[in-house]
Design an enzyme around this catalytic site. Sequence first.
Site, mmCIF file in Angstrom:
data_model
loop_
_atom_site.group_PDB
_atom_site.id
_atom_site.type_symbol
_atom_site.label_atom_id
_atom_site.label_comp_id
_atom_site.label_asym_id
_atom_site.label_seq_id
_atom_site.Cartn_x
_atom_site.Cartn_y
_atom_site.Cartn_z
ATOM 1 N N TYR A 1 -15.718 -48.160 4.982
ATOM 2 C CA TYR A 1 -14.810 -49.200 4.348
ATOM 3 C C TYR A 1 -13.543 -48.656 4.058
ATOM 4 O O TYR A 1 -13.445 -47.322 3.318
ATOM 5 C CB TYR A 1 -15.563 -49.593 3.091
ATOM 6 C CG TYR A 1 -16.530 -50.472 3.348
ATOM 7 C CD1 TYR A 1 -16.494 -51.770 3.984
ATOM 8 C CD2 TYR A 1 -17.868 -50.211 2.847
ATOM 9 C CE1 TYR A 1 -17.769 -52.512 4.122
ATOM 10 C CE2 TYR A 1 -19.100 -50.942 2.929
ATOM 11 C CZ TYR A 1 -18.794 -52.269 3.718
ATOM 12 O OH TYR A 1 -20.170 -53.260 3.826
ATOM 13 N N LYS B 1 -37.096 -38.983 -21.745
ATOM 14 C CA LYS B 1 -36.256 -40.052 -21.517
ATOM 15 C C LYS B 1 -35.665 -40.547 -20.216
ATOM 16 O O LYS B 1 -35.465 -39.595 -19.675
ATOM 17 C CB LYS B 1 -35.368 -40.245 -22.734
ATOM 18 C CG LYS B 1 -34.099 -39.504 -22.720
ATOM 19 C CD LYS B 1 -33.373 -39.880 -23.898
ATOM 20 C CE LYS B 1 -31.908 -39.009 -23.973
ATOM 21 N NZ LYS B 1 -31.106 -39.190 -25.031
ATOM 22 N N MET C 1 -22.843 -49.190 -0.180
ATOM 23 C CA MET C 1 -24.071 -49.637 -0.980
ATOM 24 C C MET C 1 -25.317 -48.839 -0.562
ATOM 25 O O MET C 1 -26.053 -48.419 -1.329
ATOM 26 C CB MET C 1 -24.137 -51.293 -0.965
ATOM 27 C CG MET C 1 -24.988 -51.538 -2.127
ATOM 28 S SD MET C 1 -25.356 -53.432 -2.089
ATOM 29 C CE MET C 1 -23.691 -53.983 -2.659
ATOM 30 N N ARG D 1 -23.699 -41.367 -34.903
ATOM 31 C CA ARG D 1 -24.619 -42.016 -33.911
ATOM 32 C C ARG D 1 -25.908 -42.103 -34.700
ATOM 33 O O ARG D 1 -26.700 -41.196 -34.837
ATOM 34 C CB ARG D 1 -24.906 -41.284 -32.722
ATOM 35 C CG ARG D 1 -25.345 -42.047 -31.333
ATOM 36 C CD ARG D 1 -25.397 -41.194 -30.351
ATOM 37 N NE ARG D 1 -26.559 -40.495 -30.169
ATOM 38 C CZ ARG D 1 -26.939 -39.725 -29.170
ATOM 39 N NH1 ARG D 1 -26.105 -39.728 -27.979
ATOM 40 N NH2 ARG D 1 -28.055 -39.070 -29.025
HETATM 41 C C1 LIG Z 1 -31.240 -37.098 -29.709
HETATM 42 C C2 LIG Z 1 -31.699 -36.351 -28.509
HETATM 43 N N1 LIG Z 1 -32.127 -35.095 -28.725
HETATM 44 C C3 LIG Z 1 -32.165 -34.325 -27.831
HETATM 45 C C4 LIG Z 1 -31.742 -34.467 -26.566
HETATM 46 C C5 LIG Z 1 -31.933 -33.615 -25.502
HETATM 47 O O1 LIG Z 1 -30.591 -32.885 -25.134
HETATM 48 P P1 LIG Z 1 -30.472 -31.854 -23.918
HETATM 49 O O2 LIG Z 1 -30.763 -32.660 -22.799
HETATM 50 O O3 LIG Z 1 -29.104 -31.331 -24.151
HETATM 51 O O4 LIG Z 1 -31.477 -30.746 -24.245
HETATM 52 C C6 LIG Z 1 -31.103 -35.648 -26.272
HETATM 53 C C7 LIG Z 1 -30.366 -35.846 -25.074
HETATM 54 O O5 LIG Z 1 -29.323 -36.710 -24.730
HETATM 55 C C8 LIG Z 1 -30.839 -36.808 -27.429
HETATM 56 O O6 LIG Z 1 -29.863 -37.833 -27.236
#
Ligand SMILES: Cc1ncc(COP(=O)(O)O)c(C=O)c1O
Length: 384
Positions: free
Chosen positions: A277, A42, A325, A140
Amino acid sequence: MLPKEIGLHRSCCLIDTAALTHNMETLKKGIAPGAEIAAVVKSNAYGHGVKIAWRAFIKGGATWLCVDSLHEAQDLRDDGYDGNLFVMGHVPPMHAETAVNLNVRVMVYDKSQIDALGAASSAASKPIRCIVKLETGTQRQGLLITEALELVRYMSKFPYVVFEGTCTHFANIEDTTDHSFAYEQLRIFNEYNDILTANGFKPALRTIANSAAGILWPNTHCELVRAGITCYGMWPSTECYVSAKLLGKDVDLRPALTWKTIVAQVKTIPTGSVIGYGCTYQTTHPTRIVVLPVGYYDGYDRSVSNLAHVLIHGHRAPIRGRICMNMCMADVTDIPDVQAGDEAVLLGRQGDEFISAEQLASWAGTINYELTTQIQSTVPRVAV
Ligand SMILES: Cc1ncc(COP(=O)(O)O)c(C=O)c1O
């Protein structure tokens, strides 16, 4: 020289694909028998460029990919990935048809999702595999056991909705060497799975382990480990590294990202000059500075103003003044012969020097996760 792939951009991230593959191979060796390993890709593969990263992880032995959104899932399918794909974040009911068509696993926790997925899967006559999020302490997405039982019973009314498994996520495994909270989460997860099984809903797939648990606790591996940060060669935290050492685990992780730019301008400024700045830095001697064409828009955090170093000619050049920036300034008084067009490294290795994501994160007052994910997606990622 920056690679020609960067086009008209002025900085790029070089991604060492061999390091990514090595990390996955290394992690896979530590996985309990019977478990599979997913690479969490992700957020543009934690900033590493998802199109580059996913192939390297599959090559290293990952049999699943995890993303946060359907948008990310769509990108992976468009890029040719047709394997196991788990969308761990929110899938709104209005996107149910896309979820079915993309053949992803969906994290579920609400009846409105099931209604929409049920309708979409029936309309397409295609199964949709669902993973129920169990609440064990992160607050969550998860469901308490009574709610989870109600949801899986509800799911069974829809012919194409498949209850595939359960998931939960550790809240406090990497921030501490005291793992009592994480142990309790594991206990609750196991208990909830037992209750589901006793009620006729045996989860075929249980997944609780993230990177830290993947390294520290084989008894959390179940059917699937979801490894994120470690795939990219970074430790979840110093505490996790220490915990692994205490358990005698030697895990060779290799950082894969080098963020480079070029020196735009070199100039010598007199004693008493202020830089940038807010005039936050004043020279105490004639000073040679470089201007670098990278700023906070690119993801070079403004909070590292007057704190960070960049690498030029294999030496550390301190950032002077505030990060702008689109530009920043660094002091090269003690580095001979710096010229416009020379390479500067913001993150990663140059010669014998290395600026780690952890070091840059500590200057920024944040964590390595945020540091690499915040590098703008428009900064080109180039596989090397
Ligand atoms: C639901 C979930 N699973 C797995 C992971 C992976 O975590 P890590 O990067 O600590 O291995 C994340 C990361 O944020 C997550 O949100």
